[in-house]
Motif scaffolding. Structure first.
Motif, PDB file in Angstrom:
ATOM      1  N   UNK A  44      47.625  42.720  43.889  1.00 24.40           N
ATOM      2  CA  UNK A  44      46.739  42.744  42.730  1.00 24.40           C
ATOM      3  C   UNK A  44      45.866  41.498  42.788  1.00 24.40           C
ATOM      4  N   UNK A  45      44.566  41.677  42.564  1.00 27.50           N
ATOM      5  CA  UNK A  45      43.671  40.533  42.540  1.00 27.50           C
ATOM      6  C   UNK A  45      43.632  39.934  41.142  1.00 27.50           C
ATOM      7  N   UNK A  46      44.075  38.687  41.041  1.00 29.17           N
ATOM      8  CA  UNK A  46      43.942  37.925  39.805  1.00 29.17           C
ATOM      9  C   UNK A  46      42.545  37.318  39.814  1.00 29.17           C
ATOM     10  N   UNK A  47      41.634  37.882  39.027  1.00 26.17           N
ATOM     11  CA  UNK A  47      40.237  37.451  39.102  1.00 26.17           C
ATOM     12  C   UNK A  47      40.033  36.056  38.512  1.00 26.17           C
ATOM     13  N   UNK A  48      40.963  35.583  37.727  1.00 25.65           N
ATOM     14  CA  UNK A  48      40.843  34.213  37.205  1.00 25.65           C
ATOM     15  C   UNK A  48      41.073  33.190  38.309  1.00 25.65           C
ATOM     16  N   UNK A 380      31.908  38.374  39.374  1.00 22.67           N
ATOM     17  CA  UNK A 380      30.673  38.640  38.631  1.00 22.67           C
ATOM     18  C   UNK A 380      30.717  40.000  37.947  1.00 22.67           C
ATOM     19  N   UNK A 381      31.490  40.934  38.507  1.00 23.13           N
ATOM     20  CA  UNK A 381      31.582  42.299  37.974  1.00 23.13           C
ATOM     21  C   UNK A 381      32.857  42.531  37.180  1.00 23.13           C
ATOM     22  N   UNK A 382      33.586  41.467  36.887  1.00 23.51           N
ATOM     23  CA  UNK A 382      34.828  41.601  36.110  1.00 23.51           C
ATOM     24  C   UNK A 382      34.887  40.488  35.062  1.00 23.51           C
ATOM     25  N   UNK A 383      35.464  39.364  35.427  1.00 23.55           N
ATOM     26  CA  UNK A 383      35.654  38.249  34.503  1.00 23.55           C
ATOM     27  C   UNK A 383      34.340  37.762  33.903  1.00 23.55           C
ATOM     28  N   UNK A 395      37.734  43.710  31.942  1.00 22.38           N
ATOM     29  CA  UNK A 395      37.348  42.712  32.937  1.00 22.38           C
ATOM     30  C   UNK A 395      38.463  41.935  33.590  1.00 22.38           C
ATOM     31  N   UNK A 396      39.663  41.965  33.031  1.00 17.41           N
ATOM     32  CA  UNK A 396      40.793  41.209  33.565  1.00 17.41           C
ATOM     33  C   UNK A 396      42.050  42.050  33.391  1.00 17.41           C
ATOM     34  N   UNK A 397      42.966  41.964  34.336  1.00 16.56           N
ATOM     35  CA  UNK A 397      44.261  42.647  34.195  1.00 16.56           C
ATOM     36  C   UNK A 397      45.211  41.688  33.502  1.00 16.56           C
ATOM     37  N   UNK A 398      45.309  41.816  32.187  1.00 17.23           N
ATOM     38  CA  UNK A 398      46.210  40.975  31.419  1.00 17.23           C
ATOM     39  C   UNK A 398      46.542  41.653  30.103  1.00 17.23           C
TER      40      UNK A 398
END
Length: 436
Positions: A44-48, A380-383, A395-398
Motif C-alpha cells: 500500500x502506498x502511504x501518500x503522506x 499531486x493527484x491524491x494528498x 485522497x488518503x487511505x486513513x
C-alpha cells in the motif's frame, strides 16, 4: 397557493416535494447496511510518507475506512474479505480539471450539428470512463447548461455510475474573453449569460452560480487556446474584478479556480487570492514566488497537447487554435519544471475533454519527465488535490475517509505509467471495477 418570504409556491409543487421527501425517508428506513470489508494487498502506498507499506489491511464499514494497519491480523467477524493479492493499493485518484460534457472528437464548428442535450447525455459515459480509469473524484471546472450539476446529482442519488464531482456550473469572465461565446458573428447574438465586466457584476455571478449548484467558482483571467479572438497571454479580468469575485466566493465558503495562461493574469489572480491557477502556462519567476507566498496551487495540464496536435485537425479544430496550442505547449512544460523545482504547490489537473475521458492518467509520466518523482506525481493527484479541495474525506487511505481505493499490479513508485491501466477500483466501499 402558499406564500413564504415573497415566493409563491403552488400546492402541486408542495405535494411533489412532499412525495420526494417521503420517498427519501422510506428509502432510508429500508436501506440495508453494507457489509464490513476487510481489504488486504501485498503493498500500500502511504501518500503522506511516500513509503510502500507491506501486507496492509484496511477495514471498511458503511463505505468509510475505520482502520488501517499492516502485518498479521485477524479477519473481523462478519467482514467480507477483499483479497488484492499481488497488488499495490493506492487512494482513489483525483483530477482537478475536467470537462465531463466535452468531447474532443467534435472540435471547431462540428459540435453545431447536435442539439444542446447531446452533451448532457455524453457526460454520462464520460463520467463512467473516468471512474473506471481510477479517478474517484474530479473537479469539473466549467460546463454548459448545468450539465455537471445534474450529473453530480444523478451520481450522488445512485442513479448513475461516476466519480465524486465538485461542480463549477458555468465558468465566466469578461465579455469577449475566453469564457464568452466567441465563434459567431453579431447577427447570431451569441454570448455567455454570465459575463462579468465590473467588480459588482463579478459578485453577482458568484451568487447566481452558487444558487444553482456551483461548488467552486471558475473564472477566466486570461485568453485561451481553444477560444476565438483571444490570445493566451492577454489578461481579461482586472485585479479589482478578481478581488471582488474571490472575496464574494470565500464569503460563501467557495474556492476559486482561475484559467490563466498569461504572465500578468496569473500574477493578478494570485494577488487577488485565487485558490488554484489553471494552466499557468506563462508563469514567470515572480509568479512562482507569489504562488509560494500566497499558497496558491498550480494545476498545469502538460499532457493534452500530445493528443490535440495529433488529432485536432481531424476533429475539426481550427488552425488558429492549433497554432496557439503549439506555441504554448513547450513553454508550459518548461515552466512546470521550473515551478516544481522552486517548490510551488502543485495539483493534478489534465483538462480532460480536450483529450478523451478515461485517459486522465497519461499525465503522470509527463509530470515525471518534467521533474517530478513518481511519488510526487501521485501525491499531486491524491494528498495535494484533497488539500486543495479542503476535503478530509478523500485522497488518503486513513480512518474517517471514504473507501475510495485503486489497486494495480507492480510498483508505481518505480513506474508511474502503471496507473494508466487500473484493474481494480472501489468507490465508497463499492467495487465498481475488478478486471484482475
Amino acid at each position: 397557493m402558499r406564500i413564504k418570504r415573497g415566493v409563491v409556491v403552488s400546492a402541486s409543487v408542495l405535494l411533489a416535494v412532499g412525495m420526494v421527501v417521503s420517498a427519501g425517508v422510506v428509502g432510508a428506513q429500508q436501506a440495508t447496511p453494507k457489509p464490513a470489508l476487510w481489504i488486504t494487498a501485498d503493498r500500500m502506498l502511504d501518500v503522506r510518507s511516500g513509503r510502500l507499506i507491506a501486507q496492509p489491511h484496511v477495514l471498511v464499514r458503511e463505505g468509510r475506512i475505520v482502520e488501517v494497519g499492516s502485518g498479521d491480523a485477524t479477519l473481523p467477524a462478519g467482514a467480507t474479505h477483499v483479497d488484492l493479492k499481488g497488488m499495490t493499493l493506492l487512494p482513489g485518484l483525483i483530477d482537478m480539471h475536467v470537462h465531463l460534457d466535452s468531447d474532443p472528437t467534435f472540435g471547431g464548428y462540428t459540435n453545431l450539428q447536435f442539439t444542446d442535450r447531446f452533451w448532457s447525455v455524453l457526460s454520462v459515459g464520460h463520467a463512467q470512463k473516468t471512474l473506471m480509469a481510477g479517478f474517484t473524484t474530479v473537479r469539473n471546472v466549467g460546463a454548459g447548461d448545468w450539465n455537471d450539476v445534474g450529473l453530480r446529482q444523478a451520481i450522488d442519488a445512485g442513479k448513475l455510475v461516476g466519480p465524486r464531482i465538485v461542480t463549477a456550473g458555468h465558468s465566466f469572465g469578461a465579455t469577449g474573453g475566453h469564457c464568452d461565446s466567441t465563434f459567431f458573428p453579431p447577427s447570431m447574438e451569441q454570448k455567455s449569460a454570465f459575463n462579468a465586466d465590473s467588480p459588482e457584476e463579478g459578485r453577482k455571478r458568484v451568487r447566481e452560480l452558487r444558487k444553482y449548484g456551483a461548488q467552486v467558482i471558475k473564472i477566466c483571467a486570461t485568453g485561451g487556446v481553444f477560444s476565438r479572438n483571444t490570445e493566451p497571454g492577454q489578461q481579461q479580468l482586472s485585479l479589482a474584478e478578481m478581488q471582488a469575485i474571490v472575496q464574494e466566493a470565500h464569503q460563501w465558503g467557495l474556492k476559486v479556480a482561475a484559467h490563466a495562461h498569461g504572465t500578468a493574469g496569473i500574477k493578478d489572480a494570485i494577488r487577488a487570492g485565487v485558490d488554484t491557477i489553471e494552466h499557468a502556462s506563462l508563469i514567470d519567476d515572480e509568479g512562482i514566488r507569489l504562488a509560494k507566498e500566497r499558497g496558491a496551487w498550480l494545476s498545469m495540464d502538460i499532457y493534452n497537447t500530445d493528443y490535440t496536435q495529433a488529432e485536432g485537425k481531424n476533429n475539426g479544430v481550427l488552425e488558429d487554435n492549433l497554432r496557439k496550442d503549439r506555441e504554448i505547449a513547450d513553454l508550459q512544460r518548461e515552466n512546470f519544471r521550473r515551478a516544481h523545482a522552486a517548490g510551488a504547490k502543485m495539483v493534478y489537473g489534465t483538462d480532460a475533454g480536450i483529450f478523451p475521458h478515461g485517459m486522465n492518467a497519461g499525465q503522470f509520466k509527463v509530470m515525471v519527465r518534467y521533474g517530478m518523482t513518481p511519488v510526487e506525481a501521485i501525491r499531486s493527484a491524491t494528498l495535494n488535490a484533497a488539500e486543495a479541495l479542503d476535503r478530509k474525506d478523500v485522497g488518503v487511505i486513513e480512518a474517517g475517509r471514504w473507501a475510495d481505493l485503486v489497486a494495480i499490479a507492480g510498483d508505481p513508485t518505480q513506474d508511474v505509467a502503471l496507473l494508466e491501466s487500473v484493474p481494480f477500483v472501489m468507490k465508497g466501499g463499492d467495487v465498481v471495477k475488478d478486471a484482475r
